[in-house]
Design an enzyme around this catalytic site. Sequence first.
Site, PDB file in Angstrom:
ATOM      1  N   LYS A 120       0.837  -1.212   0.000  1.00  0.00           N
ATOM      2  CA  LYS A 120       0.000   0.000   0.000  1.00  0.00           C
ATOM      3  C   LYS A 120       0.862   1.249   0.000  1.00  0.00           C
ATOM      4  CE  LYS A 120      -4.311  -1.700   0.686  1.00  0.00           C
ATOM      5  NZ  LYS A 120      -5.674  -1.587   1.101  1.00  0.00           N
ATOM      6  N   LYS A 202      -3.212 -10.205  -6.269  1.00  0.00           N
ATOM      7  CA  LYS A 202      -4.548 -10.581  -5.791  1.00  0.00           C
ATOM      8  C   LYS A 202      -5.617  -9.632  -6.346  1.00  0.00           C
ATOM      9  CE  LYS A 202      -5.684  -8.035  -1.717  1.00  0.00           C
ATOM     10  NZ  LYS A 202      -6.520  -7.905  -0.588  1.00  0.00           N
ATOM     11  N   LYS A 205     -10.367  -4.616  -4.632  1.00  0.00           N
ATOM     12  CA  LYS A 205     -11.412  -3.665  -4.986  1.00  0.00           C
ATOM     13  C   LYS A 205     -10.868  -2.269  -5.231  1.00  0.00           C
ATOM     14  CE  LYS A 205     -13.274  -3.993  -0.387  1.00  0.00           C
ATOM     15  NZ  LYS A 205     -12.316  -3.563   0.645  1.00  0.00           N
TER      16      LYS A 205
HETATM   17  P1  ATP Z   1      -8.484  -3.129  -0.572  1.00  0.00           P
HETATM   18  O1  ATP Z   1      -8.253  -3.544  -1.980  1.00  0.00           O
HETATM   19  O2  ATP Z   1      -9.344  -1.909  -0.430  1.00  0.00           O
HETATM   20  O3  ATP Z   1      -7.256  -3.095   0.259  1.00  0.00           O
HETATM   21  P2  ATP Z   1      -9.512  -5.768  -0.214  1.00  0.00           P
HETATM   22  O4  ATP Z   1     -10.285  -5.995  -1.465  1.00  0.00           O
HETATM   23  O5  ATP Z   1      -8.231  -6.453   0.001  1.00  0.00           O
HETATM   24  O6  ATP Z   1      -9.358  -4.219   0.089  1.00  0.00           O
HETATM   25  P3  ATP Z   1     -10.573  -6.037   2.433  1.00  0.00           P
HETATM   26  O7  ATP Z   1     -11.758  -5.296   2.861  1.00  0.00           O
HETATM   27  O8  ATP Z   1      -9.279  -5.520   2.924  1.00  0.00           O
HETATM   28  O9  ATP Z   1     -10.550  -6.155   0.873  1.00  0.00           O
HETATM   29  O10 ATP Z   1     -10.710  -7.582   2.786  1.00  0.00           O
HETATM   30  C1  ATP Z   1     -11.838  -8.199   3.301  1.00  0.00           C
HETATM   31  C2  ATP Z   1     -11.663  -9.696   3.302  1.00  0.00           C
HETATM   32  O11 ATP Z   1     -11.634 -10.196   1.967  1.00  0.00           O
HETATM   33  C3  ATP Z   1     -10.371 -10.178   3.960  1.00  0.00           C
HETATM   34  O12 ATP Z   1     -10.644 -11.320   4.736  1.00  0.00           O
HETATM   35  C4  ATP Z   1      -9.490 -10.533   2.799  1.00  0.00           C
HETATM   36  O13 ATP Z   1      -8.553 -11.524   3.128  1.00  0.00           O
HETATM   37  C5  ATP Z   1     -10.497 -11.040   1.797  1.00  0.00           C
HETATM   38  N1  ATP Z   1     -10.004 -10.860   0.442  1.00  0.00           N
HETATM   39  C6  ATP Z   1      -9.765  -9.690  -0.172  1.00  0.00           C
HETATM   40  N2  ATP Z   1      -9.313  -9.884  -1.425  1.00  0.00           N
HETATM   41  C7  ATP Z   1      -9.271 -11.244  -1.597  1.00  0.00           C
HETATM   42  C8  ATP Z   1      -8.885 -12.068  -2.689  1.00  0.00           C
HETATM   43  N3  ATP Z   1      -8.472 -11.556  -3.830  1.00  0.00           N
HETATM   44  N4  ATP Z   1      -8.980 -13.416  -2.534  1.00  0.00           N
HETATM   45  C9  ATP Z   1      -9.410 -13.951  -1.368  1.00  0.00           C
HETATM   46  N5  ATP Z   1      -9.792 -13.211  -0.303  1.00  0.00           N
HETATM   47  C10 ATP Z   1      -9.722 -11.877  -0.403  1.00  0.00           C
END
Ligand code: ATP
Length: 339
Positions: A120, A202, A205
């Site tokens: 980040k 990964k 969003k």
């Molecule tokens: P950002 O992109 O805004 O950092 P994010 O998409 O990683 O956010 P979070 O809100 O931080 O989402 O994560 C919420 C949950 O979703 C966490 O348990 C995280 O491990 C899971 N998660 C997020 N992205 C993935 C992914 N690509 N595959 C599996 N699990 C995911």
Amino acid sequence: MTEVIEKKKTIFSGIQPSGILTLGNYIGALRNWVKLQDDPAYNCIYCVVDLHALTVRQDPAALRRRCVETLALFMACGLDPEKNILYCQSHVPAHSELGWLLGCFTYMGELQRMTQFKDKASKHADNINAGLFTYPVLMAADILLYGTDLVPIGEDQRQHLELARDIAIRFNNLYGNVFTVPEAYIGKAGRRVMSLTEPTRKMSKSDEENSYIAILDKPEDIRRKLRRAVTDSDGVIRYDREGKPGVSNLLEILSAITGEEMEALAARFEGQGYGALKDAVADAVIQELSPVRSRYEEFLADKPYLEQIMQNNAGRAAKLALRTMSKVHKKLGLAPYKL
Ligand code: ATP
Ligand code: LTN
């Protein structure tokens, strides 16, 4: 005869309202939350972690709207606000307070090793704020506040969970048994859904739109994004994360949704083109997400109901949090005061 009454265990997890939730959030986290709510051995607490979202700049109006929308999405995915505590992190100030206290038991070196911070920080080089750095401490506070036993998360959060465990153990060694040491719950398939445009990263969003499938995407958009998903040029359908990340990601998404083993899927698609695999993934994803989309619209149409749920559930969470906070105050030697 003495009856042994097992105390219910606690599950806690959270999602940031930092954008449109993705298929990664759904498969890696939300879907497992829904499964766990039906296990009578657990009390489940699921939180919209808006304070965490502030570590990158947010538009206030959008953030406010997304908190309610995220709650609606929790419910559209099948989470029941009676069976679980569904609430918003900023409504329970004990999260921030415990975050501060635990920060005094966390080392700079531990935080410097966190890969999410490094990622980040490089993405937001113009705003490497202290909150981004101490983000995992607040996450530890979220978890430890409720005596959590199990934390359903995606693979990317494993390192943060390890830190939460280390902080709990360190604190307990100094002050006696205050915190439960939590375990991660990471599903088998779909623990790390990858980006459709850069399958070595990964799915996230906060990346560009074609790289992810949003839970609320229309069927035609889901199909279009999957058809365009990056694969490779050798034309062979085989599971090999290192060598064939794009194709393996598609197989993994399909396996996570249908429950079929990856090897069985690879055998089923052997000799077929990538187009056939992409269409099959699109069909499965569309079928899985369509009911979520329609339920979401229904829930969102009644904002006062959602706001009432947030309000009531925050009260339930705050009561539980208070118990931990008074224990922590006492153990640390903070001057007595009726909380
Ligand atoms: P950002 O992109 O805004 O950092 P994010 O998409 O990683 O956010 P979070 O809100 O931080 O989402 O994560 C919420 C949950 O979703 C966490 O348990 C995280 O491990 C899971 N998660 C997020 N992205 C993935 C992914 N690509 N595959 C599996 N699990 C995911
Ligand atoms: N850090 C997580 C979101 C999160 C969380 C939590 C997950 C904040 N607090 C407590 C589980 C338990 C993330 O970035 N995905």
